[in-house]
Design an enzyme around this catalytic site. Structure first.
Site: not given
Lengths: 467, 467
Positions: A45, A48, A51, A101, A254-255, A261, A304, A335, A353, A389, A391
């Site tokens: 019904l 309920r 959706t 309908r 995150r830590h 870092n 960490r 990097y 990625k 972390h 990611a």
């Protein structure tokens, strides 16, 4: 050995051929367990939770890599009729409306077919009341013709408080009640429910005993599960049995800033920098200010996150699954060093990625598989603070905010910022709380040039500053 | 930085402050989600699979690291009465027998208490018919007094074929029918069932709506699940809903001998040696000889398992979870090199091979967590050939053969030998098939001296020969 294997340079998967990835992807972490397309057919019904369940389940399936789409027949009806007048549209003796309908349902089924054949979707959630035998038979016939599996999800609820709350949360804001007074809207909607009740035939445990279905009673206190056919239906049942609607918040962080870092190195297992330690204290103060009884705190197995949790002075649980993405041969590198030592790998990562797997390491796609039990347990729990972390946090956030695999690896998850997620209506409210302790930026955007033969400067263009 | 120092636990190579939660092992891969001890209470007439489910569930829970034990009240009865005469013992009007039966249940409950408090068990499976309200109330009262959670598992079956098959498989060989003619035994047992039927009150969906339980109908075609309280109950429900009793076989094999195997190096991602390729062909011939329709073949993502599967000429699925244990910094090394470069690590591994985690690598305990979805899918499937690796195969074998965490890392899984596992009665029949292609031995027994200060020769005493 007559056949030599080649390794896909992006995902590092072995196969006897280099094939396009549109058909079976051999490279994913787990086998693709959906062979026949599956239709999940909601039954129940109005008000309920159909959706709500449809959207949530779709979000979960897409996140674990099963391409899923919701088809909401009510939306087809709104597009077909253009303006909703009153509950009279839903009277079972309103012949004209019944025609409309029915044709909406048929149109939706046609689009389901297109989604399976042209877009290669794996699962469809057919979100409508589907409360009559006749309508369900149309769907079963359609599925059989096309070779689709069918799994029904029926939501049964007779608690007037729950229904009133549902109406308040999601019906009052529906396009159907755009210019309505709140009380008028509620009264009309309750009459709409009565229209459906007149012809509602629930799934019958005897007559429908050869169908595959789950019946959910009163928002999950009880379930009846019949004839689970395969892996994906088993996973769907497990998921539906673990979700709840009790109000709560999930805190993702995150830590604190780490020593690595500070110098722009990825991965590793270093401790907190002085600013990171300051953040840990600030996090403790912030969480105490949230005044949560029975808060659960989770960390990874890495120093960490554990140091960060220690500063809170409350018990916490460690999950290996929350460990940062394994960068394999690139662990502990900057990097700049990755560009110098592995320029081709660096470019491949920028090309895709999400799927890119570090040599002897992991991909974001692997991370999602690894994190699935964490998500399942987060669904079971109530108030939880997850200290993890970059990611990992991106993966979890993508699940809650329904982000695609393209967006996921570039979600912004800066240090020293807590994201407070609170489920509301059909989605999730996000509150971003920066705790006013400065930290380095560790977010590297996708550069313009992702070709393998690009210049180092082009590759390093988006690297954030560091010592 | 706040006062708490994080120290690295040498055995497990990661940081973690000690925690005082009752069942918390701080370094386990996943949080230990059982706080209150849990009693799983079986309910059902004889020959409904209660003992089968009890043993299987216990095996699964122990394998994933939840210490579990079965308490079979029938066994207490056999110990108390010493010789079984006939079904008359089970007549509800046999007062003397009823007294004995009740005191057996009480004795078993007392032992449950000891198991929880002295042996620090986490879960007990209370295997008895528990078919009367009165008996279940005794159990619920006992549990409430002691702060144990209760989860009922009721098995309901009215298919006479299934019951006849159960009686044949496990009752005829029971100590109760030791010197009996087969037909006599069956007739007596059927009368025993009738005695229970007279007083059987199943769990009632209305009166028992506040209890936590699962009802299993007809060996799994339907389930009713009520009020799952916590994580472990949710996992138990998921497991019970995935197991089946359809006859099938599971074939476990390692990849063919690899180039690194030949030179005594661990890990890595090398291809097959010539003998390994020969094995792959032999494996294909053997599997074809098994004449299995619809065989599933699974490999890891590593070259050597994929090359092996390729030789079979049938479709196969790749699972990252089947990858060999990650030896971290020791990848690609010989044991001699590990002894030379990491003598302390090498010794720690010998001290506790199950929990030992390679630096930047994994432990067997991590492997088990990683393999849990593979086991779950193996339970769902029918005939499967798993081509994997030594440590992985040991973990899978330990699950099927109910081996402890002490035995697991030393299970013998030689190259070029297929283990064919066929479920039978309450356990698993194992057939070991050597395919007559020679290969190096890769099994290193636990040496006599596991002290950190041992001589290299003592450490290397059990290393198998290699080039």
């Amino acid at each position: 050995m007559s056949k030599t294997l080649t390794q896909n340079p992006l995902e590092k998967t072995w196969g006897p051929w280099m094939k396009s990835r549109l058909s079976q992807r051999r490279g994913s972490s787990v086998p693709q367990f959906t062979n026949s397309p599956t239709m999940i057919v909601m039954v129940g019904l109005p008000a309920r939770g159909k959706t709500y369940i449809s959207k949530k389940l779709t979000r979960y399936l897409n996140w674990i890599g099963v391409t899923t789409k919701v088809f909401n027949v009510g939306q087809y009806r709104r597009d077909a009729t253009r303006s909703y007048n009153s509950f009279e549209f839903f009277r079972p003796d309103n012949e004209e409306a019944m025609k409309i309908r029915k044709s909406c349902a048929i149109a939706a089924l046609k689009d389901v077919c297109d989604y399976f054949t042209r877009e290669l979707g794996q699962v469809v959630v057919f979100d409508a009341t589907n409360t009559t035998l006749e309508r369900r038979e149309v769907i079963l016939g359609f599925a059989m013709e096309n070779g689709y599996k069918v799994f029904f999800v029926e939501s049964i609820c007779d608690d007037p408080e729950i229904i009133a709350e549902n109406i308040k949360q999601v019906k009052l804001s529906s396009p159907d009640y755009k210019d309505c007074d709140k009380e008028e809207a509620v009264a009309d909607f309750l009459k709409r429910i009565e229209c459906y009740k007149m012809t509602y035939i629930p799934l019958d445990d005897n007559k429908d005993r050869y169908l595959s279905y789950i019946k959910i009673f009163n928002v999950g206190s009880r379930y009846l599960v019949n004839r689970v056919q395969d892996h994906i239906q088993s996973r769907i049942v497990y998921y539906l049995m673990n979700i709840h609607v009790t109000p709560r918040s999930i805190y993702l962080s995150r830590h604190g800033e780490s020593e690595l870092n500070l110098v722009g190195r990825i991965g590793g297992d270093s401790g907190l920098s002085p600013r990171g330690a300051k953040f840990a204290s600030a996090l403790g103060a912030y969480m105490r200010g949230q005044c949560i009884s029975d808060l659960k705190v989770w960390t990874s197995h890495m120093k960490r996150t554990i140091q960060t949790a220690e500063a809170l002075g409350v018990p916490y649980e460690q999950w290996k699954a929350l460990n940062e993405i394994d960068a394999g041969v690139c662990e502990d590198m900057t990097y700049e060093e990755i560009q110098e030592n592995y320029p081709e790998e660096f470019a491949l990562r920028d090309q895709d990625k999400y799927r890119y797997r570090y040599p002897k390491g992991e991909s974001y796609e692997d991370l999602v598989q690894r994190l699935e039990p964490v998500i399942m347990e987060l669904e079971r729990q109530e108030n939880v603070l997850v200290i993890c972390h970059q990611a990992v946090m991106r993966c979890l956030l993508a699940y809650f905010l329904n982000k695609t695999s393209h967006e996921l690896p570039y979600l912004k998850c800066p240090l020293h910022t807590v994201l407070k997620l609170t489920p509301v209506a059909y989605g999730c409210k996000v509150e971003s709380v920066f705790l006013h302790v400065e930290a380095v930026n560790t977010h590297r955007d996708k550069p313009v040039n992702v070709d393998v033969d690009r210049e180092p400067a082009e590759a390093l263009q988006t690297v954030p500053d560091h010592i």
